[in-house]
Design a protein around this motif. Structure first.
Motif, PDB file in Angstrom:
ATOM      1  N   GLU A 744       0.875  -1.014   0.045  1.00  0.00           N
ATOM      2  CA  GLU A 744      -0.107   0.006   0.084  1.00  0.00           C
ATOM      3  C   GLU A 744       0.824   1.283  -0.004  1.00  0.00           C
ATOM      4  O   GLU A 744       0.610   2.176  -0.710  1.00  0.00           O
ATOM      5  N   PHE A 804      -6.081  -7.144  -2.808  1.00  0.00           N
ATOM      6  CA  PHE A 804      -5.886  -6.244  -3.881  1.00  0.00           C
ATOM      7  C   PHE A 804      -7.067  -5.527  -4.553  1.00  0.00           C
ATOM      8  O   PHE A 804      -7.106  -4.521  -4.811  1.00  0.00           O
ATOM      9  N   ALA A 805      -8.230  -6.136  -4.207  1.00  0.00           N
ATOM     10  CA  ALA A 805      -9.643  -5.460  -4.460  1.00  0.00           C
ATOM     11  C   ALA A 805      -9.849  -4.452  -3.846  1.00  0.00           C
ATOM     12  O   ALA A 805     -10.154  -3.143  -4.262  1.00  0.00           O
ATOM     13  N   THR A 808      -7.302  -1.469  -4.678  1.00  0.00           N
ATOM     14  CA  THR A 808      -7.908  -0.937  -5.728  1.00  0.00           C
ATOM     15  C   THR A 808      -8.471   0.284  -5.297  1.00  0.00           C
ATOM     16  O   THR A 808      -8.513   1.457  -5.649  1.00  0.00           O
ATOM     17  N   LEU A 811      -7.012   3.067  -3.308  1.00  0.00           N
ATOM     18  CA  LEU A 811      -5.943   3.942  -4.161  1.00  0.00           C
ATOM     19  C   LEU A 811      -7.210   5.153  -4.764  1.00  0.00           C
ATOM     20  O   LEU A 811      -6.592   6.218  -5.006  1.00  0.00           O
ATOM     21  N   VAL A 812      -8.149   4.517  -5.498  1.00  0.00           N
ATOM     22  CA  VAL A 812      -8.972   5.393  -6.403  1.00  0.00           C
ATOM     23  C   VAL A 812      -9.471   6.527  -5.203  1.00  0.00           C
ATOM     24  O   VAL A 812      -9.394   7.683  -5.611  1.00  0.00           O
TER      25      VAL A 812
END
Length: 832
Positions: A744, A804-805, A808, A811-812
């Motif tokens: 991360e 990881f989902a 994501t 991160l967005v």
């Protein structure tokens, strides 16, 4: 030392190449303080003098002795990779800058093997014979073998601003040399007029200037950019030291192993310190220098690129920059404004026999080859200087001797007691006639003519020499009027500079009327005018108050030009100066950015920080934009490093307090730092948005600090959110926690580059392809490391796909919040 060389005229043709090479090996380069060229291996070893690197190496050794050989080896490899990366990038950047500087290095005409050749100044050796003429720098200490009206300015040694005439004196010994010695010239002097053949007697540190420099050697003052980067580094180091001490204290309170805690604290210091900053600055500036070379601007001093980007005032001369420098003699008139051939004849005699640096006005006069001067011979000369603004020659034809004086019309008229009327009649120069002549050259100036006054008087036959005091009681012959059309490109280039937030000020020795005419033709509005006479009556405080509101400074001598630049700098401006003449050297040295042209005299090129290969303002404007581009890319790293490091500090502090184990292993912190550094390497290649180059930008620590305080906490919030999710949702053990935060941390630190690098919407500002490729590659590598064969050696555990989902989504949201914070920040704070 060949002190007897003056007695052997056969050596006046210089040394042989073989002998010169032998002397160069014996004495070294002709430099006052030669730059020591350390071997590459020693330069590389010097990188390990960094205290943090030494601590890490020591810690790695302790780890190996305690049994953790694999961890110690990996730490050593990471340290070595980081040091090598820094070394090779800076070495390549330095070599590129050196190659560019060599293109515009000052050369000297030297006789080798009896033939003249252009030689770089450092290659000069004792015993060389050097040919000097007006505009040259004296490259070493030497004895005059032959001279012709040879005047030099040796103010750098004596402080005396007036030219000193040099002559041949074979009887004078070398040991008797003093600055006032009439047959000696010294390194650092400049040739004002005439020509000479000089025998080099002392070079480099053995010269008079070298001995002074050795006793008074001081480092060059830091530029604003260098001071800013130093302040930034100190700010980060203070914050880092405080954070490391806090984390170390918490770990000790939690009774964690001392060695592990120490390694963690040191690795944290490395991770939080922007150690890549020097390399990013060096590579970005070198890359900027290469790009500026493509724009036909050669950078001699790399730090001047940043000053070019920050420059908000450009002072420029008129002739050759705003005008074509293709001057034509259009009129030669008497006091009644009638064409008068005698004015042309006197002007031609003066220019023909003058041995100083010929001006474009002299060239225009000498194009009139119909004037016959074959019966005249020159006896003596009073060379031009910028205080008198005139030049006089003493000529003879048969029993007739004339002193002919040519210069600024108001100065010539002031020295005249009579004038030539119609038919050559000599009349008293009363107040009425004086007013009529002054009105005449004012009208010529209004019509765009540059004007020279021509005066003369007869001299007695027993008066073989000319001195300044002879320039009195002259007879005014008339005026020579010249036209120098403006450059077609100058108007659009000036408009583009003004549109780019640059204030352009014309600083010239020419008259106000002529300069106003040129500015009107170029479409440059006049906001105020200051003359040399007004400057002379002002103290520095008054000049500082006045200079900001004017953009036309006329009839200014070199000392007054320098005062104008200092006044502008005192008002907080970053000032550039464009010039190419002997009189421009002091101003080029004083300005923040001294800019000259490849065709300039040696003293101007030596004083300048940048050289234009074309004397065109469009080339200069392109160089200014490139300077802003370079500054913009350095600032990108600064903004990202501050916000990222500040966020990581809070995250580390919180994690150290609440977690029962270290939030990340020392090895993982170092690896994180290395990968982040790699992602930043293409930054010097990145594009810079138009709006970031639309105005000059300066180093502003307050702006940087505020950006850090706004964006940094957003990073901390998402770090803490990641901690919570790893512990609560994924029930992470120590290895899984380390792995999740590592991935991360890399993803947020690297991907935020695409948001912070632009003030625009990131989707509308496209990064350089290499920056995008390397950054995404680093993030992908960080995600793959937990599944690699070396994962166990690095302390990583495989991450579940659900992580990881979730990453994501995080991160967005993170990037959107940073974008919102960035926009709010730029609305709240003024443009840096």
């Amino acid at each position: 030392m060949d002190t007897h060389a003056t007695a052997r005229p056969m050596q006046w043709n210089g040394l042989s190449s073989a002998e010169a090479q032998a002397r160069f090996k014996r004495d070294g380069p002709n430099q006052i303080r030669p730059q020591p060229q350390r071997r590459l291996a020693l330069q590389l070893l010097a990188r390990f003098q960094n205290p943090l690197v030494l601590i890490l190496l020591a810690a790695s050794g302790v780890s190996a002795m305690t049994g953790d050989v694999m961890g110690a080896a990996v730490i050593g490899v990471i340290i070595l990779a980081s040091v090598l990366l820094d070394f090779f990038q800076e070495h390549r950047a330095g070599r590129a800058a050196e190659r560019l500087a060599e293109q515009v290095a000052v050369t000297v005409t030297t006789l080798r093997d009896g033939l003249p050749c252009a030689l770089a100044l450092p290659q000069l050796v004792q015993g060389d014979v050097v040919l000097l003429s007006a505009g040259n720098l004296v490259p070493a200490d030497g004895l005059a073998l032959e001279v012709e009206d040879f005047f030099v300015n040796q103010a750098q040694l004596t402080g005396e601003p007036y030219p000193v005439e040099k002559h041949v004196d074979p009887s004078a010994g070398f040991d008797a040399w003093l600055p006032e010695a009439g047959n000696a010239v010294f390194m650092g002097s400049s040739v004002i007029s005439g020509s000479a053949r000089i025998l080099v007697m002392r070079t480099g540190s053995a010269t008079a200037l070298g001995q002074i420099a050795a006793s008074l050697a001081k480092p060059a003052p830091a530029t604003a950019f260098e001071r800013g980067t130093r302040q930034f580094g100190l700010l980060i180091m203070r914050l880092t030291l405080a954070m490391v001490l806090f984390v170390l204290l918490v770990n000790i309170v939690h009774h964690r192993p001392l060695l592990e805690s120490f390694l963690f604290a040191v690795a944290l210091a490395v991770g939080l310190t922007p150690e890549l900053l020097p390399m990013i600055v060096s590579v970005t500036l070198a890359r900027g220098a290469l790009r500026m070379a493509d724009q036909k601007v050669i950078v001699k001093r790399l730090s001047a690129i940043q000053d070019m980007g920050s420059m908000d005032v450009l002072c420029t001369d008129k002739t050759g920059t705003l005008t074509q420098a293709r001057i034509r003699l259009e009129r030669h008139v008497d006091a009644q404004n009638q064409e008068y051939a005698r004015v042309l004849e006197l002007a031609y005699l003066n220019s023909s026999f003058e041995t100083g640096l010929k001006s474009p006005l002299d060239d225009a006069i000498l194009q009139h080859g119909e004037v016959d001067v074959s019966g005249w011979k020159k006896l003596d000369e009073v060379p031009f200087d910028f205080e008198r603004r005139r030049v006089s020659v003493l000529v003879a034809r048969g029993s007739q001797r004339l002193l002919i004086c040519k210069g600024a019309p108001e100065d010539i008229l002031r020295l005249c007691a009579r004038y030539e009327g119609e038919g050559g009649e000599i009349l008293p120069l009363d107040a009425q006639a004086r007013g009529r002549i002054e009105g005449l050259f004012d009208r010529l100036g209004d019509d765009g003519f540059r004007v020279l006054g021509i005066g003369w008087r007869e001299v007695a036959a027993d008066h073989p020499h000319a001195v300044v005091t002879d320039e009195t009681a002259l007879i005014f012959a008339g005026l020579a009027a010249f036209l120098d059309p403006p450059k077609a490109s100058a108007g659009p280039a000036l408009a583009a500079m003004v549109a780019s937030g640059l204030a352009v000020k014309i600083v010239t020795g020419d008259s106000e009327r002529v300069t106003r005419h040129v500015c009107a033709q170029l479409g440059l509005p006049i906001t105020g005018v200051l003359t040399g006479q007004e400057i002379a009556r002002m103290n520095d405080d008054a000049l500082r108050a006045r200079v900001g509101g004017v953009n036309l400074i006329c009839r200014a001598n070199p000392a007054q030009k320098t005062r104008v630049l200092l006044a502008l700098k005192a008002r907080g401006h970053v000032v550039g100066y464009l010039g190419d003449g002997i009189n421009d050297a002091p101003s080029l040295h004083t300005a923040d950015v001294g800019i000259s042209v490849d065709s300039a005299v040696d003293v101007a090129k030596q004083a300048a920080a940048m050289i234009l290969l074309e004397n065109d303002l469009h080339v200069l404007h392109a160089g200014i934009l490139e300077g802003r581009r370079t500054f913009g890319n350095v600032m990108k790293y600064i903004m990202m490093a501050t916000s990222s490091n500040f966020g990581n500090m809070f995250s580390m502090a919180a994690a150290a307090v609440v977690l029962p184990f270290l939030p990340m292993l020392p090895l993982q912190i170092l690896l994180n730092n290395l990968l982040y550094d790699v992602s930043e390497l293409p930054l010097p290649l990145d594009r810079v948005d138009h709006e970031d180059m639309a105005r000059p930008r300066r180093w502003d620590m307050r702006f940087i600090r505020n950006f850090m305080l706004v964006i940094g906490p957003i990073s901390s919030v998402f770090d803490l959110l990641t901690f919570y999710l790893l512990i609560v949702l994924f029930k992470a053990d120590e290895a899984l926690f380390h792995t999740g935060w590592f991935v991360e941390s890399i993803a947020t630190q690297v991907l935020v580059i695409f948001v912070i690098r632009t003030r625009r919407n990131p989707l509308r500002s496209h990064p350089h392809p290499w920056l995008m490729l390397v950054s995404l590659g680093v993030v992908a590598l960080a995600m793959l490391l937990p599944f690699s064969p070396i994962a166990g050696d690095l302390g990583f555990a495989p991450l579940p796909l659900e992580f990881f989902a979730l990453l994501t989504v995080l991160l967005v949201v993170y990037l959107l919040l940073v974008e919102a914070g960035k926009r709010w920040f730029y609305r709240r704070w003024a443009y840096a």
